[in-house]
Scaffold this motif. Structure first.
Motif, PDB file in Angstrom:
ATOM      1  N   ILE A   1       0.860  -1.025  -0.118  1.00  9.76           N
ATOM      2  CA  ILE A   1       0.389  -0.116  -0.247  1.00  9.76           C
ATOM      3  C   ILE A   1       0.253   1.580  -0.138  1.00  9.76           C
ATOM      4  CG2 ILE A   1      -1.697   1.126   1.120  1.00  9.76           C
ATOM      5  CD1 ILE A   1      -2.619  -1.101   2.636  1.00  9.76           C
ATOM      6  N   ARG A   2       1.927   1.229   0.694  1.00  7.82           N
ATOM      7  CA  ARG A   2       2.405   2.875   1.120  1.00  7.82           C
ATOM      8  C   ARG A   2       3.765   2.795  -0.625  1.00  7.82           C
ATOM      9  NH1 ARG A   2       3.179   0.889   6.452  1.00  7.82           N
ATOM     10  NH2 ARG A   2       4.624  -1.086   6.131  1.00  7.82           N
ATOM     11  N   ALA A   3       3.883   1.860  -1.401  1.00  9.19           N
ATOM     12  CA  ALA A   3       4.500   1.357  -2.469  1.00  9.19           C
ATOM     13  C   ALA A   3       3.724   2.043  -3.685  1.00  9.19           C
ATOM     14  CB  ALA A   3       5.305   0.375  -2.611  1.00  9.19           C
ATOM     15  N   LEU A   4       2.545   2.101  -3.908  1.00  9.76           N
ATOM     16  CA  LEU A   4       1.343   2.358  -4.631  1.00  9.76           C
ATOM     17  C   LEU A   4       1.858   3.538  -5.281  1.00  9.76           C
ATOM     18  CD1 LEU A   4      -2.122   2.085  -2.546  1.00  9.76           C
ATOM     19  CD2 LEU A   4      -1.584   0.351  -5.249  1.00  9.76           C
ATOM     20  N   GLY A   5       1.610   3.314  -6.488  1.00 16.72           N
ATOM     21  CA  GLY A   5       2.321   4.353  -7.227  1.00 16.72           C
ATOM     22  C   GLY A   5       3.390   5.098  -7.273  1.00 16.72           C
ATOM     23  N   THR A   6       3.992   4.172  -7.134  1.00 13.45           N
ATOM     24  CA  THR A   6       6.423   4.152  -6.794  1.00 13.45           C
ATOM     25  C   THR A   6       6.579   2.987  -7.719  1.00 13.45           C
ATOM     26  OG1 THR A   6       6.527   2.689  -5.400  1.00 13.45           O
ATOM     27  CG2 THR A   6       6.080   5.000  -5.362  1.00 13.45           C
ATOM     28  N   PRO A   7       7.694   3.251  -8.387  1.00 14.00           N
ATOM     29  CA  PRO A   7       8.477   1.996  -9.074  1.00 14.00           C
ATOM     30  C   PRO A   7       8.974   0.382  -8.140  1.00 14.00           C
ATOM     31  CG  PRO A   7       9.384   3.928  -9.269  1.00 14.00           C
ATOM     32  CD  PRO A   7       8.135   5.056  -8.330  1.00 14.00           C
ATOM     33  N   GLN A   8       8.470   0.691  -6.476  1.00 15.36           N
ATOM     34  CA  GLN A   8       8.463  -0.571  -6.128  1.00 15.36           C
ATOM     35  C   GLN A   8       7.256  -0.847  -5.721  1.00 15.36           C
ATOM     36  OE1 GLN A   8      11.437  -1.554  -3.939  1.00 15.36           O
ATOM     37  NE2 GLN A   8      12.366   0.994  -5.949  1.00 15.36           N
ATOM     38  N   PHE A   9       6.025   0.040  -6.264  1.00 17.45           N
ATOM     39  CA  PHE A   9       5.108  -1.229  -6.577  1.00 17.45           C
ATOM     40  C   PHE A   9       5.012  -2.675  -6.679  1.00 17.45           C
ATOM     41  CE2 PHE A   9       1.420  -3.169  -8.167  1.00 17.45           C
ATOM     42  CZ  PHE A   9       0.159  -3.348  -6.668  1.00 17.45           C
ATOM     43  N   MET A  10       5.673  -2.830  -7.969  1.00 17.03           N
ATOM     44  CA  MET A  10       6.207  -4.716  -7.910  1.00 17.03           C
ATOM     45  C   MET A  10       6.522  -5.478  -7.038  1.00 17.03           C
ATOM     46  SD  MET A  10       3.680  -5.593 -10.322  1.00 17.03           S
ATOM     47  CE  MET A  10       4.312  -7.226 -10.135  1.00 17.03           C
ATOM     48  N   PRO A  11       7.636  -4.700  -6.769  1.00 17.29           N
ATOM     49  CA  PRO A  11       8.709  -5.831  -5.930  1.00 17.29           C
ATOM     50  C   PRO A  11       7.972  -6.014  -4.510  1.00 17.29           C
ATOM     51  CG  PRO A  11      10.218  -4.206  -7.038  1.00 17.29           C
ATOM     52  CD  PRO A  11       8.753  -4.320  -7.197  1.00 17.29           C
ATOM     53  N   CYS A  12       7.335  -5.323  -3.780  1.00 14.03           N
ATOM     54  CA  CYS A  12       6.426  -5.346  -2.908  1.00 14.03           C
ATOM     55  C   CYS A  12       5.275  -5.960  -3.167  1.00 14.03           C
ATOM     56  CB  CYS A  12       5.915  -3.324  -2.699  1.00 14.03           C
ATOM     57  SG  CYS A  12       7.314  -2.672  -1.549  1.00 14.03           S
ATOM     58  N   PHE A  13       4.786  -5.749  -4.029  1.00 17.42           N
ATOM     59  CA  PHE A  13       3.498  -6.647  -5.033  1.00 17.42           C
ATOM     60  C   PHE A  13       3.866  -7.961  -5.094  1.00 17.42           C
ATOM     61  CE2 PHE A  13       0.145  -8.182  -8.075  1.00 17.42           C
ATOM     62  CZ  PHE A  13      -1.216  -8.002  -6.733  1.00 17.42           C
ATOM     63  N   LEU A  14       4.722  -8.322  -5.339  1.00 15.81           N
ATOM     64  CA  LEU A  14       5.983  -9.560  -5.654  1.00 15.81           C
ATOM     65  C   LEU A  14       5.727 -10.471  -3.873  1.00 15.81           C
ATOM     66  CD1 LEU A  14       7.881  -9.069  -8.237  1.00 15.81           C
ATOM     67  CD2 LEU A  14       5.479 -10.556  -8.619  1.00 15.81           C
ATOM     68  N   SER A  15       6.203  -9.073  -3.693  1.00 14.91           N
ATOM     69  CA  SER A  15       6.738 -10.594  -2.058  1.00 14.91           C
ATOM     70  C   SER A  15       5.055 -10.143  -1.230  1.00 14.91           C
ATOM     71  CB  SER A  15       7.099  -9.030  -1.131  1.00 14.91           C
ATOM     72  OG  SER A  15       8.365  -8.538  -2.068  1.00 14.91           O
ATOM     73  N   LEU A  16       4.133  -9.766  -1.151  1.00 19.51           N
ATOM     74  CA  LEU A  16       3.003  -9.898  -0.894  1.00 19.51           C
ATOM     75  C   LEU A  16       2.269 -11.716  -1.232  1.00 19.51           C
ATOM     76  CD1 LEU A  16       0.117  -9.842   0.609  1.00 19.51           C
ATOM     77  CD2 LEU A  16      -0.364  -8.124  -1.746  1.00 19.51           C
ATOM     78  N   LEU A  17       2.562 -11.527  -3.168  1.00 18.97           N
ATOM     79  CA  LEU A  17       1.844 -12.487  -3.681  1.00 18.97           C
ATOM     80  C   LEU A  17       2.748 -13.772  -3.070  1.00 18.97           C
ATOM     81  CD1 LEU A  17       1.267 -11.593  -6.989  1.00 18.97           C
ATOM     82  CD2 LEU A  17      -0.157 -12.266  -5.059  1.00 18.97           C
ATOM     83  N   HIS A  18       4.628 -14.148  -2.609  1.00 23.44           N
ATOM     84  CA  HIS A  18       4.919 -14.479  -2.048  1.00 23.44           C
ATOM     85  C   HIS A  18       4.628 -15.401  -0.638  1.00 23.44           C
ATOM     86  CE1 HIS A  18       7.798 -15.513  -5.628  1.00 23.44           C
ATOM     87  NE2 HIS A  18       8.051 -14.836  -5.760  1.00 23.44           N
ATOM     88  N   THR A  19       3.730 -14.404  -0.060  1.00 21.86           N
ATOM     89  CA  THR A  19       3.635 -14.703   1.307  1.00 21.86           C
ATOM     90  C   THR A  19       2.053 -16.005   0.906  1.00 21.86           C
ATOM     91  OG1 THR A  19       1.873 -13.138   1.790  1.00 21.86           O
ATOM     92  CG2 THR A  19       4.399 -12.974   2.530  1.00 21.86           C
ATOM     93  N   LEU A  20       1.776 -16.060  -0.425  1.00 24.55           N
ATOM     94  CA  LEU A  20      -0.095 -16.329  -0.112  1.00 24.55           C
ATOM     95  C   LEU A  20       0.412 -17.557  -1.400  1.00 24.55           C
ATOM     96  CD1 LEU A  20      -2.194 -13.866  -1.149  1.00 24.55           C
ATOM     97  CD2 LEU A  20      -1.452 -14.455   1.130  1.00 24.55           C
ATOM     98  N   ALA A  21       1.011 -17.707  -2.052  1.00 30.92           N
ATOM     99  CA  ALA A  21       1.584 -19.125  -2.996  1.00 30.92           C
ATOM    100  C   ALA A  21       3.463 -18.895  -3.402  1.00 30.92           C
ATOM    101  CB  ALA A  21       0.750 -18.842  -4.541  1.00 30.92           C
ATOM    102  N   ALA A  22       3.789 -20.040  -3.543  1.00 34.47           N
ATOM    103  CA  ALA A  22       4.698 -20.109  -4.405  1.00 34.47           C
ATOM    104  C   ALA A  22       4.976 -20.341  -5.780  1.00 34.47           C
ATOM    105  CB  ALA A  22       5.526 -21.362  -4.109  1.00 34.47           C
TER     106      ALA A  22
END
Length: 266
Positions: free
Chosen positions: A14-35
């Motif tokens: 959420i803090r990374a929305l609209g920034t270049p860090q969004f996708m790395p953060c989004f990927l990290s979030l997804l990896h907490t749910l599924a490999a």
């Protein structure tokens, strides 16, 4: 522990929305749910050629056919794309749950999908407008050689509203490179016109519909259910279609029609 990690990763995303860090953060979030072995974000705008907005992979082979085949026209046979076109794109969907009953016997699967080495796919859908859909498509390929576990699918589905909302917010200002078009004629009608123009083949509306269902991997029973007609009627349309196109197999039909689908995607 997993829930704590997911909550922390969600806050970071959420803090990374609209920034270049969004996708790395989004990927990290997804990896907490599924490999997963790979992920691609694709933007679909009505029926014009899709755009790949982001790619992440372990084995580069998985996306080698993407630019030359999928984005050039094969996407119109993709079950995820059909969810977008039919207005059913929402939340999290597993390919195996929405693919036609003979998807793995289809020429699309044999000629394109199998070469990606993908074994399993799950897509997160985000609707930006009535014409524009984003998919974040996670895959398992030959890198791991395994399918998603039921607990991973369930975890993604539990968080689907949040995941879709994050994508919708981050890409809310997205504009297609080709501009947003007016709604196109149905693909079956455009296929009719292209066949008549390029090959002098005159298909009826129903024959064109049946052609697309065949290429997407539907059995005669599945086509009959989708169109509300009997299996015998589907078989009649199929024979007529093959005769008019002067082909005797699905492979020959695919070879005839795929170049036209590519042309229609331009």
């Amino acid at each position: 522990m997993g829930d704590v990690q997911t909550r922390a990763a969600t806050a970071q995303t959420i803090r990374a929305l609209g920034t270049p860090q969004f996708m790395p953060c989004f990927l990290s979030l997804l990896h907490t749910l599924a490999a997963f072995d790979n992920l691609i974000v694709i933007a679909y705008c009505d029926e014009q050629r899709p755009e790949a907005l982001y790619r992440e992979y372990t084995d580069p082979v998985v996306y080698l056919p993407m630019d030359s085949e999928y984005l050039e026209g094969a996407y119109v046979l993709d079950p995820f794309y059909l969810q977008h076109r039919e207005g059913r794109a929402s939340g999290v969907e597993r390919l195996a749950d929405i693919a036609p009953d003979r998807f793995r016997r289809s020429e699309y699967y044999r000629s394109y999908y199998r070469h990606t080495t993908l074994i399993d796919e799950i897509a997160i859908f985000a609707r930006l407008s009535p014409l524009i859909t984003l998919t974040a498509c996670m895959g398992r390929d030959r890198s791991s050689g395994t399918r998603f576990l039921p607990r991973e699918v369930n975890a993604l589905k539990r968080h689907e509203a949040t995941l879709s909302a994050l994508m919708e917010t981050h890409w809310r200002d997205y504009q297609p490179a080709l501009g947003t078009p007016a709604r196109a004629l149905p693909l079956s009608q455009r296929l009719q016109h292209a066949l008549a123009r390029e090959h002098g083949v005159q298909l009826s509306p129903r024959q064109a519909e049946v052609a697309l269902y065949i290429l997407r991997g539907h059995s005669s029973q599945s086509i009959g259910r989708a169109l509300g007609i009997s299996v015998q009627t589907v078989k009649v349309f199929r024979r007529q279609l093959y005769a008019k196109c002067a082909v005797s197999s699905q492979a020959q039909l695919f070879a005839l029609l795929l170049p036209l689908l590519t042309e229609l995607a331009e």
